[in-house]
Design an enzyme around this catalytic site. Structure first.
Site, PDB file in Angstrom:
ATOM      1  N   ASN A   9      69.696  19.162 -29.348  1.00 32.29           N
ATOM      2  CA  ASN A   9      70.212  18.275 -30.399  1.00 32.29           C
ATOM      3  C   ASN A   9      69.048  17.921 -31.316  1.00 32.29           C
ATOM      4  O   ASN A   9      68.179  17.134 -30.954  1.00 32.29           O
ATOM      5  CB  ASN A   9      70.825  17.020 -29.774  1.00 32.29           C
ATOM      6  CG  ASN A   9      71.299  16.027 -30.823  1.00 32.29           C
ATOM      7  OD1 ASN A   9      71.428  16.354 -32.004  1.00 32.29           O
ATOM      8  ND2 ASN A   9      71.568  14.797 -30.393  1.00 32.29           N
ATOM      9  N   LYS A  11      69.150  16.281 -34.028  1.00 32.33           N
ATOM     10  CA  LYS A  11      69.343  14.981 -34.679  1.00 32.33           C
ATOM     11  C   LYS A  11      69.011  15.087 -36.171  1.00 32.33           C
ATOM     12  O   LYS A  11      69.313  16.105 -36.784  1.00 32.33           O
ATOM     13  CB  LYS A  11      68.516  13.908 -33.956  1.00 32.33           C
ATOM     14  CG  LYS A  11      68.804  13.878 -32.443  1.00 32.33           C
ATOM     15  CD  LYS A  11      68.144  12.733 -31.731  1.00 32.33           C
ATOM     16  CE  LYS A  11      68.461  12.789 -30.253  1.00 32.33           C
ATOM     17  NZ  LYS A  11      67.882  11.647 -29.511  1.00 32.33           N
ATOM     18  N   HIS A  95      77.572  10.473 -29.159  1.00 32.23           N
ATOM     19  CA  HIS A  95      76.173  10.258 -28.797  1.00 32.23           C
ATOM     20  C   HIS A  95      75.843   8.776 -28.942  1.00 32.23           C
ATOM     21  O   HIS A  95      76.365   8.088 -29.830  1.00 32.23           O
ATOM     22  CB  HIS A  95      75.265  11.103 -29.686  1.00 32.23           C
ATOM     23  CG  HIS A  95      73.849  11.171 -29.204  1.00 32.23           C
ATOM     24  ND1 HIS A  95      72.938  10.155 -29.421  1.00 32.23           N
ATOM     25  CD2 HIS A  95      73.182  12.121 -28.506  1.00 32.23           C
ATOM     26  CE1 HIS A  95      71.780  10.486 -28.882  1.00 32.23           C
ATOM     27  NE2 HIS A  95      71.903  11.664 -28.312  1.00 32.23           N
ATOM     28  N   GLU A  97      73.499   7.250 -30.166  1.00 29.80           N
ATOM     29  CA  GLU A  97      72.998   6.848 -31.485  1.00 29.80           C
ATOM     30  C   GLU A  97      74.146   6.687 -32.476  1.00 29.80           C
ATOM     31  O   GLU A  97      74.071   5.863 -33.385  1.00 29.80           O
ATOM     32  CB  GLU A  97      71.972   7.875 -31.975  1.00 29.80           C
ATOM     33  CG  GLU A  97      70.686   7.827 -31.168  1.00 29.80           C
ATOM     34  CD  GLU A  97      69.899   9.127 -31.169  1.00 29.80           C
ATOM     35  OE1 GLU A  97      68.898   9.193 -30.427  1.00 29.80           O
ATOM     36  OE2 GLU A  97      70.284  10.075 -31.881  1.00 29.80           O
ATOM     37  N   GLU A 165      73.737  10.699 -20.777  1.00 33.29           N
ATOM     38  CA  GLU A 165      72.419  10.356 -21.315  1.00 33.29           C
ATOM     39  C   GLU A 165      72.190   8.854 -21.181  1.00 33.29           C
ATOM     40  O   GLU A 165      72.725   8.079 -21.980  1.00 33.29           O
ATOM     41  CB  GLU A 165      72.321  10.748 -22.791  1.00 33.29           C
ATOM     42  CG  GLU A 165      72.246  12.226 -23.047  1.00 33.29           C
ATOM     43  CD  GLU A 165      71.720  12.515 -24.449  1.00 33.29           C
ATOM     44  OE1 GLU A 165      70.737  13.252 -24.574  1.00 33.29           O
ATOM     45  OE2 GLU A 165      72.299  11.987 -25.415  1.00 33.29           O
ATOM     46  N   GLY A 171      64.330   9.703 -25.667  1.00 29.81           N
ATOM     47  CA  GLY A 171      63.152   9.653 -26.515  1.00 29.81           C
ATOM     48  C   GLY A 171      62.066   8.696 -26.067  1.00 29.81           C
ATOM     49  O   GLY A 171      61.085   8.480 -26.783  1.00 29.81           O
ATOM     50  N   SER A 210      64.887  12.550 -22.291  1.00 32.11           N
ATOM     51  CA  SER A 210      63.488  12.917 -22.056  1.00 32.11           C
ATOM     52  C   SER A 210      63.349  14.137 -21.147  1.00 32.11           C
ATOM     53  O   SER A 210      62.460  14.190 -20.287  1.00 32.11           O
ATOM     54  CB  SER A 210      62.707  11.723 -21.480  1.00 32.11           C
ATOM     55  OG  SER A 210      62.667  10.659 -22.413  1.00 32.11           O
TER      56      SER A 210
END
Length: 246
Positions: A9, A11, A95, A97, A165, A171, A210
């Site tokens: 991904n 992003k 996701h 985000e 996730e 991240g 990660s």
């Protein structure tokens, strides 16, 4: 169970020059195939370039989001049919985000999953708990709620992917203990089965958060982990290939 899926991904990263990284991955896989499916979801601005450069290679490509409608007055949005028109095999929905930055609800995520299947694009439905939810001992409760309300019950399990996730691991360099990943994935599998989804045992469950070449091998040995959803490490061919080869 289908082949494992290693999905990248990108992003909101990558200009046209970055497509060379994906081409390097494709070239490596043409020289030495991998025993897994490989996917990269670039920003929407690059999907047409991916179609040009990667069609016919071992690297599939997809979208990072879609609108629920097929078309209409939705400035800035992209429909599932538009993704399909460019040859996208998969589309990411839900996701964390998107859930956080755009306030997407479980119902909206489910509607987007339906939109993708309407266009014959496989949805990757994302779920995961925040750090505060984990610290309060509510991880499995949160996962149950997200799975039951984000995943369509009337889709065949071979036509969808679910990605776990943990939000706090995305991240940050933080990774749950292998036992925690196993507990989450086993719980997700059991929840999907209890929902009565056809072929629930064939739904590929991806772990994301990660994932790097150094930890991918051990993560991918965990029960009910059928692949990985990779963020930053998918931007560089060497790192992404390290995960694929794991």
């Amino acid at each position: 169970m289908p082949k494992r899926l290693i999905a990248g991904n990108w992003k909101m990263n990558g200009l046209k020059a970055a497509v060379s990284e994906a081409e390097t991955v494709a070239k490596s896989l043409s020289e030495q195939s991998a025993d897994c499916d490989v996917l990269i979801c670039p920003p929407a601005t690059l999907i047409a370039v991916f179609e040009e450069k990667l069609t016919g290679t071992a690297v599939q490509y997809g979208g990072q989001d879609c609108h629920t409608n097929e078309s209409g007055a939705h400035t800035g949005d992209i429909s599932a049919e538009m993704l399909a028109d460019l040859g996208c095999a998969f589309g990411i929905v839900g996701h964390s985000e998107r859930r956080t930055d755009h306030g997407e609800t479980n119902d909206e995520v489910k509607a987007k999953a339906y939109a993708l299947t309407r266009a014959n694009v496989l949805p990757i439905i994302c779920i995961g708990e925040t750090q505060s939810e984990r610290e309060s001992g509510n991880t499995l409760k949160v996962l149950t709620e997200q799975v039951e309300n984000s995943v369509p019950t009337d889709l065949d399990g071979t036509k969808m992917v679910v990605a776990y996730e943990p939000v706090w691991a995305i991240g940050t360099g933080l990774v749950p203990e292998l036992s925690d990943i196993e507990e989450a994935h086993n719980h997700i599998r059991a929840t999907l089965t209890n929902m009565g989804i056809a072929n629930a045992d064939e739904i590929r469950l991806l772990y994301g958060g990660s994932v790097k070449p150094g930890n991918a091998g051990e993560i991918l040995t965990v029960s009910n982990v059928n692949g990985a959803l990779v963020g930053g490490a998918s931007l560089k061919a060497a790192d992404f290939l390290g995960i694929i080869r794991a």
